[in-house]
Every structure is written in structure tokens, then in C-alpha cells.
Design an enzyme around this catalytic site. Structure first.
Site, PDB file in Angstrom:
ATOM      1  N   ASP A 112     -21.942 -38.602 -53.986  1.00 32.77           N
ATOM      2  CA  ASP A 112     -21.599 -38.318 -52.558  1.00 32.77           C
ATOM      3  C   ASP A 112     -20.110 -37.854 -52.522  1.00 32.77           C
ATOM      4  OD1 ASP A 112     -20.783 -38.790 -49.955  1.00 32.77           O
ATOM      5  OD2 ASP A 112     -22.154 -40.861 -49.691  1.00 32.77           O
ATOM      6  N   HIS A 113     -20.065 -36.661 -51.889  1.00 32.86           N
ATOM      7  CA  HIS A 113     -18.657 -36.013 -51.980  1.00 32.86           C
ATOM      8  C   HIS A 113     -17.539 -36.898 -50.891  1.00 32.86           C
ATOM      9  CE1 HIS A 113     -15.768 -33.522 -53.285  1.00 32.86           C
ATOM     10  NE2 HIS A 113     -16.598 -32.153 -53.133  1.00 32.86           N
ATOM     11  N   ARG A 114     -18.291 -37.477 -50.002  1.00 35.32           N
ATOM     12  CA  ARG A 114     -17.435 -38.362 -49.324  1.00 35.32           C
ATOM     13  C   ARG A 114     -16.712 -39.432 -50.039  1.00 35.32           C
ATOM     14  NH1 ARG A 114     -21.565 -40.563 -45.030  1.00 35.32           N
ATOM     15  NH2 ARG A 114     -22.430 -41.208 -47.042  1.00 35.32           N
ATOM     16  N   PRO A 145     -23.298 -35.756 -48.187  1.00 37.10           N
ATOM     17  CA  PRO A 145     -22.941 -34.347 -48.765  1.00 37.10           C
ATOM     18  C   PRO A 145     -22.988 -34.392 -50.179  1.00 37.10           C
ATOM     19  CG  PRO A 145     -21.047 -35.523 -47.408  1.00 37.10           C
ATOM     20  CD  PRO A 145     -22.151 -36.636 -47.631  1.00 37.10           C
ATOM     21  N   ILE A 191     -16.425 -39.315 -53.534  1.00 37.34           N
ATOM     22  CA  ILE A 191     -16.279 -39.004 -55.138  1.00 37.34           C
ATOM     23  C   ILE A 191     -15.781 -37.599 -54.812  1.00 37.34           C
ATOM     24  CG2 ILE A 191     -17.038 -38.579 -57.418  1.00 37.34           C
ATOM     25  CD1 ILE A 191     -18.850 -40.960 -56.696  1.00 37.34           C
TER      26      ILE A 191
END
Ligand code: CAO
Length: 538
Positions: free
Chosen positions: A510-512, A334, A514
């Protein structure tokens, strides 16, 4: 016209079997062999065919009802299809076609306490020249009554033909691809005979056709020989309707029948459905692990030559690998991109002041080594950027080393050599390494080890142009910094606008791993360090 009571036939020993489907309603006209209901045991589904043509005058069971052998299923008003004079009631009506006397040879012999029993092909619901698609046993096998011997397939259904008797299979008369008809010899089984006075005195020839699911008939006026169909629809996974051949094909191809769209009557899965499913899957990229179950259709193939001259050019290996990696990262991660600017006016003044010394050292210093150094410091300051997500989905791998990759565009494709321990190296060292790695990349001299072990990547398009872009995270890293061309922009210094050299930063992450606030802190930190490179020595 006769009133025909249709009862539940022998269900291969199963009891308390559920009716999962009513195929007829009261008042319906049915032909002999039409399905009346579908039953389902824990192993198989089976259709109960009408033993005779006629009109359904009563249904004694409904969907969901539990039934057993002999239970009254329905009443038919119709003509008996056959009226063998010797049979007087349904209990005596054979469950399968009686062998014709002409076909009955002295095929079995008593051997003291054993006998050879010929097993014949039963009535196949009127079908002729039916293909054997699977042999389920081999000569020498010990088999039990009810074990499947072969699977045959008509154009309408697959049928498992069970053994009528247990024993040692001493001869198998069929092979895959054979066409069979009712009465054909399938196999010979040596079976143990319980000796009675009669059997000892005159061992009778034994010739049996296997009982397939059928409707036994209790008839008030005359017994009806039951029709035979063995449309076995194995349904271990709930409501899936698929014949044994279809199921076997699915097993061979590793197809989950739950995912197959049925096109057959009453939502039955056909062989063609499996083939269509497999074709579709083969032409569809499947989202990798971690991307959920998303399956994205490829765009339709287009013949571009219809629009003008074209040439088909083979992609380089690097190009193909890059395409795969990009797709994997794009589908797995993501992505969010944080934009910022670094004021590199002073940095550029300093860098240009190094020109003479750089020439003396036989090197050249671009903004990139400063970017590397600043990113290494940021990775130390924000260690959540120096991680990889563990495949178990529950852990992060925190790295203590700081290796940074630099994307290099080469004629053969995009490569990312990795500079090691960037946090421990000087600007001079980093300048030399960038130049060396860039040259190696363009000369195709990079070794696999040169491109492994990165923690973070910088993709610099600053020498080319552009104002910003959204780089794709180079998994298993969790962030990448895109650098665009620095440009003079007016900046308000509190009293006036002044021209400053602003370098655009595009941090994709990577929004998972950060969150957005950290990303904004990271780019702000970079802007601070690059805006005043005295921070680089702090
Ligand atoms: N803004 C303005 N100017 C920049 C700049 C920026 N952000 N980054 C570099 N420049 C300037 C340099 O200062 C240099 O100018 P001078 O010679 O006047 O100093 C000029 O652009 C060329 O730099 P360079 O490309 O030779 O060197 P680099 O250190 O910036 O890049 C490397 C090294 C290996 C990345 C480079 O050789 C290369 O391949 N560049 C192509 C760009 C590329 O492939 N990027 C990857 C994109 S894929 O996603």
C-alpha cells in the site's frame, strides 16, 4: 390593445427577492400564464406568469435585480383577459380567483371572537383534476397564514397550496391521491376574529382561496384578473430547480439533488430524473470510503446464451466475500508491486536434508515455513510494514505482534488462515501449523478467529508455477508477498555463470503506508535471509 403594467405580486411576505431568470425578452409574444421571470427567495423559487397574452413592450428589471411587491416588472401590449366591471385598479384586483357567488355558501360562522374559515383550492393555472400528492398538515394543527396545507401536482409542475389564514385546522377535506379543481373545499380553519361593529352586526361568510404567487396587474384601461400559477421551485441549494414533490421524493430516497442531472425545461429536475439517478446508483458499485468519489460503472449485462450454451452457477459465500474484499482492497489501496528473486539453492539443500527427520516427526517441511520465518524477521526489521492505516486518515496503527496469514486455495474458495507470533516459532512448529491450517481450510473447519489478526500475508503459488504475479493487499494489512515457483537460473558468481535455484518474490504494498525504497529494502532483506538461512538465527 391595452398597455398592461405587470408588477411584482405578493411574495408571501418576502422582500428584496432576486430575479434569477428572465424568461422573455422585449418583443416576445407571450400567452397568458407564460412565465415572465423566475424569482428566488431564501426558501423558494417562483415563476411570475404573464397575466395576459400580448407582446412584451418593455422589461423594467434584469437578472440579478432585487425586487419587492408592487415593483414594475414589465409592460405588455395586449388584450386584457378579463375586465371585471367592479374593479377599477390593480390594487383592488384579487390575488386569487374570486369565489363564484354560486359556490359561496354561508360556510363560516362567527362564534363570538372566532370564525370558521373555509379554504378553497385556488386557480391552478387552468389545470383540472390535479392530484394531491402530499398533505402537509393534520386536523388539530395550529397553522399560520402561509403555511403549506397540501402539495398538488399537475403534469407540468408541483404546487404548494398555502393557508390563507392562521388558526386551528378543524377539518381537512382532502387526502393524498384526491383529484382537485379550483374552488374545491380543502380545509376549515377556526380563526380568531377581531370584532368590529360590522362583523358583530352581521358576520359575513368567509370563504378564501389561498393566494398563490401571481402577477398583479396595473392596467390603464381595464384591470385584468391575474392568472394563477404556483410553480414553486424550491431551491435551497443554489441553482437547483426542483418542485416540492420532486424535492420530497429526493428526501425520501436520500438523493442529493446536486448530483441529479435535470432534464426538465430550464434545467428543472423532474421525478423521472430522480428515478433515473436512483436506478443508476443501485446498479453501480460505489467506491468505498477512502477511494474518493469515484463511481465505476458496471460492465453492461450480456446475454451469453446468444453465443452458445451457458449455465448460471451460484457463487459460494466465500467466493462472494472474496470478490467484495478484493474489490474493496483494489479500489482503496494504491498498489505497487516490487519484484525480486531469492537464491534458495542452499536453503533447498538444507530443507531436503531435513526430510528424514521430518518423517520421523510425522511432518513435512516445504519452503513456506522458511518464507514465514524470513517475513517475520523482515517485519521486525522494517516495522513500517507491520501497520494498518487508521480510518481517520491521520494515524498509523503500529503492531508489536507478528501474525502472518497464508492464502489457501480450497474448493469452496480462497481463505487466509493466520499463524500467530510467527517470529517466536521454530521451523518445525511453523511446518506443523501450515499443514494443520491447510487441512482445516480444505475441510472447511476454519473458525473466524483462525482468519483474524493478520499483519501480513503470504500467497504462495510456488507449488503450481508461474514466474511472478501481483497479489492484492489483504486490507487492513499494508503488504502481501507473492511467491512463485523456484527455478534453476544461470547466475554470474564473478568468474562464471552457475546454476542457482531462484525463487521469485512479488511484494505488493500500500503506497500510502510504504514507499518504494522500503519495499526494495524489504525484498532485498528477504533475499539475503533466504539466500543464507544462517541469518534466520541471528
Ligand atoms: N517453488 C518451488 N516449489 C515449491 C514452492 C516454490 N516457491 N513452494 C512450494 N513448493 C513445492 C513444495 O516444496 C512441495 O514439493 P515437495 O513435496 O517436493 O517438497 C510442493 O510444492 C507442494 O507444496 P504444498 O503446496 O503442499 O505446500 P506449501 O507449504 O507450499 O503450501 C498451502 C501450503 C497450505 C499454501 C498449500 O497447501 C496450498 O493450498 N497450496 C495451493 C496454493 C495456493 O492456494 N496459494 C494461494 C494462492 S491464492 O492467491
Amino acid at each position: 390593445m391595452a398597455n398592461i403594467n405587470v408588477t411584482i405580486p405578493d411574495l408571501g411576505g418576502a422582500s428584496d427577492v432576486e430575479i434569477i431568470e428572465l424568461c422573455v425578452a422585449v418583443g416576445d409574444t407571450v400567452a397568458q400564464g407564460d412565465s415572465l421571470v423566475v424569482l428566488e427567495t431564501d426558501k423558494a423559487s417562483m415563476e411570475i406568469p404573464s397575466p395576459s397574452s400580448g407582446v412584451v413592450s418593455a422589461l423594467h428589471m434584469s437578472e440579478g435585480a432585487i425586487c419587492n411587491v408592487g415593483d414594475l416588472l414589465a409592460d405588455l401590449q395586449g388584450e386584457a383577459t378579463e375586465a371585471p366591471s367592479e374593479a377599477t385598479d390593480a390594487e383592488e384586483a384579487p390575488a386569487v380567483a374570486e369565489p363564484e357567488p354560486a359556490a359561496e355558501q354561508a360556510a363560516a360562522t362567527s362564534a363570538g371572537s372566532s370564525a370558521e374559515v373555509e379554504i378553497l383550492v385556488p386557480d391552478l393555472g387552468g389545470a383540472n383534476d390535479v392530484e394531491v400528492i402530499e398533505i402537509a398538515v393534520a386536523e388539530g394543527d395550529e397553522i399560520a397564514a402561509g403555511d403549506t396545507l397540501v402539495v398538488v401536482e399537475t403534469d407540468k409542475a408541483s404546487m404548494e397550496i398555502p393557508a390563507t389564514t392562521g388558526g386551528t385546522l378543524i377539518s381537512l377535506k382532502l387526502s393524498e391521491g384526491n383529484k382537485v379543481n379550483q374552488g374545491d373545499l380543502m380545509a376549515v380553519v377556526q380563526t380568531t376574529v377581531v370584532e368590529t361593529a360590522a362583523s358583530t352586526a352581521a358576520p359575513a361568510p368567509v370563504k378564501e382561496a389561498p393566494p398563490a404567487p401571481t402577477a398583479e396587474v396595473q392596467q390603464e384601461t381595464a384591470p385584468t384578473k391575474p392568472a394563477q400559477t404556483a410553480t414553486v421551485v424550491v431551491t435551497p441549494d443554489g441553482n437547483i430547480h426542483a418542485g416540492p414533490a420532486v424535492r420530497m421524493l429526493a428526501r425520501e430516497l436520500g438523493v442529493d439533488l446536486n448530483q441529479v442531472t435535470a432534464s426538465g425545461p430550464k434545467d428543472r429536475i423532474l421525478k423521472e430524473d430522480i428515478q433515473t439517478f436512483v436506478k443508476h446508483r443501485l446498479s453501480t458499485p460505489v467506491a468505498p470510503v477512502g477511494a474518493g468519489s469515484a463511481v465505476i460503472d458496471k460492465p453492461p449485462a450480456i446475454d451469453f446464451s446468444q453465443f452458445g450454451e451457458v449455465e448460471k452457477v451460484k457463487m459460494s459465500k466465500i467466493h462472494r466475500l472474496t470478490a467484495q474484499n478484493m474489490t474493496r482492497s483494489w479500489l482503496n489501496v494504491p498498489h505497487v508491486t516490487q519484484f525480486d528473486h531469492a537464491d534458495i539453492t542452499d536453503l533447498e539443500a538444507f530443507r531436503k536434508g531435513l526430510k528424514a527427520e521430518a518423517e520421523q516427526r510425522g511432518t513435512k517441511v516445504t519452503p513456506l515455513p522458511f518464507m514465514l520465518k524470513a517475513c517475520a524477521m523482515a517485519l521486525r526489521e522494517f516495522p513500517q510494514f507491520n501497520v494498518s492505516l487508521d480510518n481517520d486518515g491521520e494515524h498509523l496503527i503500529q503492531k508489536s505482534y507478528v501474525n502472518i496469514g497464508v492464502a489457501v486455495d480450497t474448493p469452496a474458495g480462497l481463505v487466509v488462515p493466520v499463524l500467530r507470533d510467527v517470529d517466536q516459532k521454530s521451523i518445525w512448529e511453523l511446518s506443523a501449523e501450515v499443514i494443520a491450517m491447510g487441512a482445516k481450510a480444505k475441510d472447511k473447519k476454519l473458525m473466524p478467529a483462525d482468519m483474524q489478526g493478520g499483519c501480513f500475508t503470504i500467497s504462495s503459488l510456488g507449488s503450481i508455477g508461474g514466474t511472478s504475479f501481483t497479489p492484492i493487499v489483504n486490507t487492513p494489512e499494508v503488504a502481501i508477498l507473492g511467491v512463485s515457483k523456484a527455478d534453476i537460473q544461470p547466475r554470474w558468481n564473478g568468474t562464471e555463470f552457475e546454476p542457482r535455484l531462484m525463487m521469485p518474490l512479488s511484494l505488493s504494498y500500500d503506497h500510502r503506508a510504504i514507499n518504494g525504497a522500503d519495499a526494495a529494502r524489504f525484498t532485498s532483506y528477504l533475499a539475503k535471509v533466504l539466500g543464507d538461512i544462517r541469518h534466520l538465527v541471528m
